[in-house]
Design an enzyme around this catalytic site. Structure first.
Site, PDB file in Angstrom:
ATOM      1  CG  ASP A 196      -4.859   5.512   0.649  1.00 45.59           C
ATOM      2  OD1 ASP A 196      -4.431   6.967   1.491  1.00 45.59           O
ATOM      3  OD2 ASP A 196      -5.436   5.219   1.059  1.00 45.59           O
ATOM      4  CG  ASP A 222      -2.731   0.218   1.224  1.00 46.21           C
ATOM      5  OD1 ASP A 222      -3.492   0.174   1.544  1.00 46.21           O
ATOM      6  OD2 ASP A 222      -2.695   1.352   0.502  1.00 46.21           O
ATOM      7  CG  HIS A 262      -8.476  -1.421   3.715  1.00 45.33           C
ATOM      8  ND1 HIS A 262      -9.109  -1.671   3.648  1.00 45.33           N
ATOM      9  CD2 HIS A 262      -8.929   0.211   4.827  1.00 45.33           C
ATOM     10  CE1 HIS A 262      -8.690  -0.344   2.001  1.00 45.33           C
ATOM     11  NE2 HIS A 262      -8.021   0.384   3.489  1.00 45.33           N
ATOM     12  CG  ASP A 263     -11.795   2.257   3.785  1.00 41.45           C
ATOM     13  OD1 ASP A 263     -10.691   2.689   2.678  1.00 41.45           O
ATOM     14  OD2 ASP A 263     -10.806   2.254   4.924  1.00 41.45           O
ATOM     15  CD  GLU A 318      -9.017   5.146  -1.082  1.00 42.42           C
ATOM     16  OE1 GLU A 318      -9.573   3.983  -0.986  1.00 42.42           O
ATOM     17  OE2 GLU A 318      -7.597   4.802  -0.970  1.00 42.42           O
TER      18      GLU A 318
HETATM   19  O1  TEU Z   1      -9.874   5.287   2.099  1.00 38.11           O
HETATM   20  C1  TEU Z   1      -9.871   6.643   1.220  1.00 38.11           C
HETATM   21  C2  TEU Z   1     -11.692   7.085   1.670  1.00 38.11           C
HETATM   22  O2  TEU Z   1     -11.720   8.212   1.287  1.00 38.11           O
HETATM   23  C3  TEU Z   1     -12.534   6.299   2.522  1.00 38.11           C
HETATM   24  O3  TEU Z   1     -11.848   6.201   3.331  1.00 38.11           O
HETATM   25  C4  TEU Z   1     -13.801   6.645   2.002  1.00 38.11           C
HETATM   26  O4  TEU Z   1     -14.416   7.325   3.021  1.00 38.11           O
HETATM   27  C5  TEU Z   1     -14.263   5.066   2.447  1.00 38.11           C
HETATM   28  O5  TEU Z   1     -14.321   4.165   1.029  1.00 38.11           O
HETATM   29  C6  TEU Z   1     -15.874   5.285   2.861  1.00 38.11           C
HETATM   30  O6  TEU Z   1     -16.292   5.463   1.553  1.00 38.11           O
HETATM   31  C7  TEU Z   1      -8.510   5.670   1.871  1.00 38.11           C
HETATM   32  C8  TEU Z   1      -7.431   4.283   2.444  1.00 38.11           C
HETATM   33  O7  TEU Z   1      -8.958   3.524   1.843  1.00 38.11           O
HETATM   34  C9  TEU Z   1      -8.397   4.393   4.102  1.00 38.11           C
HETATM   35  O8  TEU Z   1      -8.563   3.146   4.836  1.00 38.11           O
HETATM   36  C10 TEU Z   1      -7.531   5.744   4.347  1.00 38.11           C
HETATM   37  O9  TEU Z   1      -8.651   5.985   5.756  1.00 38.11           O
HETATM   38  C11 TEU Z   1      -7.355   6.503   3.869  1.00 38.11           C
HETATM   39  O10 TEU Z   1      -7.499   6.632   2.999  1.00 38.11           O
HETATM   40  C12 TEU Z   1      -6.904   7.526   4.755  1.00 38.11           C
HETATM   41  O11 TEU Z   1      -5.550   7.161   4.014  1.00 38.11           O
END
Ligand code: TEU
Length: 556
Positions: free
Chosen positions: A200, A100, A323-324, A254
């Site tokens: 990310d 990542d 994971h989100d 992402e």
């Molecule tokens: O996530 C980006 C992000 O915007 C997501 O958290 C989004 O808000 C979520 O999918 C809900 O819709 C990335 C990483 O995957 C996340 O784990 C981190 O918290 C974030 O960036 C900051 O690095």
């Protein structure tokens, strides 16, 4: 569709969230040795690539997405030697490992930020420092975790930008020194033998001159300015040229707030990335705000996914969770009576669309959302931030008022420890798990799935083989059928090569009742390639599908 054969197009990616995967030393937190100890499981699934969520040194405010040293491993996860052992073990099994890459921001514990605060030569411009007007923030941009995107540093007497947590300061990519340091770090990992990067929020790295105010109606205020900024494409192209273009790698970016047109610039054949994660399908059940739920219609989800299947000039990534995001059987189907059929139905969708499928840990055994019942139980900055923001605004007085939304939406649903067996803490740890284990672990776990020949896990293995044996499922065109049907998702995949034309029909019932449909294609339905119910009746064009039934037919 770009049909040039490439390993990452034919790959299946397994995503590991190390903090919740497997704990080898009993401290209640997953670790790298724990991943090594469970590689047999990943390999047995037929995965080709492992995406490892961040394992770098980090104060863990956002579970590793707040990096304080890119060239060191977070102590709770192990040592660099442990990581090197993991890479060697993965490669020995013929699999690949992607890391990542979190370079839109660093932790405020990172050396760069410390030097920036102290104004050490040239480091102040590594981040976005602005006066702001006294207590007022320089603009109305909001953090993705709620609240303002600006934090005042009393000692510096200025405010710094953080699109996520206040401990995650945004790097100023307009500063060539920053980009140089990032490329050097990436090449350092590439030289260690990794096979690529998951990048990310990589389309947020370019912010427009003057940092103009955003539309306050937007839930994430300012996103129209900081997503796909003026130099995003140029910086990503430069990054590719200076780093992974010289290696046989896979890259997936992402990208929040990206549509098919912009995405095509990023992932077309000469684009800077191989594929990307967009969020359009992740918002079918989200209202205008994180805390406002919305009923989702299958026709909406079909429309979004079909648009990307047919309109993207590039290769699709295929994911329904990570994971989100919440657990898919709870979100898109049924995590009760039909959890088994639902897990298999969603797997069939993932493995029969065009693109590279991503399987998030626990998805292969049909893990479900957790019954969160208080803010204290939560760890996720976004869930806590959004609820606290609503409480501060006086919109919410008590957790109970938003409990159902948090249970349906929290990122922590994906982060409860992996469920390996029926023993205490689901076999995840001999210590106290850092996050609660889902109470359904005695039923939902890998050991039980291994013993059950008809489990979701066995079905995933079958799908991996089916995809391996059927190029039409990888490289074939996609044609949506019966788009307006509210319970059924049906599509045809077609691949014409010198050897002739292969066609398959996929029919998925997203409803908990028997559903009947007439499909011209079904008149040509031949051998059943895979299905999630035994006894699949022959059809003369009229299909009667049982609750959450999935069928894939060869077309004659
Ligand atoms: O996530 C980006 C992000 O915007 C997501 O958290 C989004 O808000 C979520 O999918 C809900 O819709 C990335 C990483 O995957 C996340 O784990 C981190 O918290 C974030 O960036 C900051 O690095």
């Amino acid at each position: 569709m770009d049909r040039e054969r490439t390993w990452w197009k034919e790959a299946v990616v397994y995503q590991i969230y190390p903090k919740s995967f497997n704990d080898s030393d009993g401290d209640g937190v997953g670790d790298l040795q724990g991943v090594i100890d469970r590689l047999d499981h990943v390999e047995s699934l037929g995965a080709d690539v492992i995406w490892l969520n961040p394992v770098y040194e980090s104060p863990q405010a956002d579970n590793g997405y707040d990096i304080s040293d890119y060239r060191a491993i977070h102590e709770e996860y192990g040592t660099m030697e442990d990581w090197e052992d993991l890479l060697a073990e993965v490669h020995d099994r013929g699999m690949r490992l992607i890391m990542d890459l979190v370079v839109n921001h660093t932790s405020t514990d990172h050396e760069w930020f410390r030097k920036s605060r102290e104004g050490e030569d040239g480091y102040r411009e590594y981040y976005y420092w602005r006066d702001g007007d006294g207590e007022e923030p320089p603009n109305n941009w909001k953090s993705g975790f709620g609240g303002s995107a600006w934090e005042r540093d009393e000692e510096v007497g200025e405010q710094y930008l953080h699109l996520f947590d206040r401990t995650q300061a945004d790097l100023n990519w307009d500063n060539a020194e920053v980009r140089e340091d990032v490329y050097e770090m990436m090449n350092w990992w590439l030289e260690k033998g990794i096979d690529g990067f998951r990048m990310d929020v990589v389309n947020l790295v370019s912010k427009p001159e003057g940092l103009p105010d955003g539309d306050p109606e937007q839930d994430w205020t300012g996103i129209e300015h900081f997503a796909n900024g003026p130099n995003a494409q140029a910086y990503l192209e430069e990054m590719a040229e200076r780093t992974y273009d010289d290696y046989d790698t896979m890259t997936v970016g992402e990208c929040v707030d990206v549509d098919v047109e912009t995405a095509s610039d990023y992932v077309s054949a000469d684009g800077p990335m191989d594929m990307l994660f967009h969020f359009e399908h992740m918002f079918v059940d989200v209202g205008d705000r994180w805390l406002s739920p919305a009923e989702w219609d299958l026709t909406d989800l079909k429309a979004v996914m079909s648009h990307w299947q047919t309109e993207l000039d590039g290769w699709n990534s295929l994911y329904l969770t990570n994971h989100d995001q919440p657990r898919i059987v709870s979100r898109f189907a049924d995590d009760g009576e039909y959890r088994r059929e639902s897990g298999k139905l969603l797997a069939t969708l993932l493995f029969t669309l065009s693109g590279t499928p991503y399987v998030y840990q626990g998805q292969e055994i049909g893990m479900t959302n957790y019954p969160w019942s208080s803010l204290d139980e939560l760890d996720d900055l976004q869930s806590i931030g959004k609820v606290e923001e609503a409480m501060e605004a006086g919109e919410v007085d008590a957790f109970e008022e938003v409990q159902d939304i948090v249970r349906a939406r929290s990122r922590d649903n994906a982060r409860t420890p992996m469920q390996w067996d029926e023993s205490e803490h689901a076999g995840f740890t001999d210590g106290d798990p850092w996050l609660a284990v889902n109470p359904d672990y005695e039923e939902v776990n890998v050991a039980a799935a291994e013993r059950d020949g008809d489990s979701i896990l066995q079905y995933y293995r079958t799908l991996v083989d089916v995809r391996d044996e059927n190029d039409v499922l990888v490289y074939g065109d996609y044609q949506l059928l019966i788009p307006d049907h509210e319970e059924l998702w049906a599509y045809r995949r077609t691949l014409t090569t010198d050897g002739g034309t292969d066609e398959v029909l996929v029919v998925l019932n997203f409803d908990d009742t028997e559903t009947v449909a007439t499909l011209d294609d079904a008149e040509r339905a031949g051998e059943v390639v895979v299905a999630n119910y035994d006894e699949v009746p022959t059809t003369d064009g009229v299909l009667t599908l049982r609750p959450y039934e999935a069928r894939v037919y060869e077309l004659e």
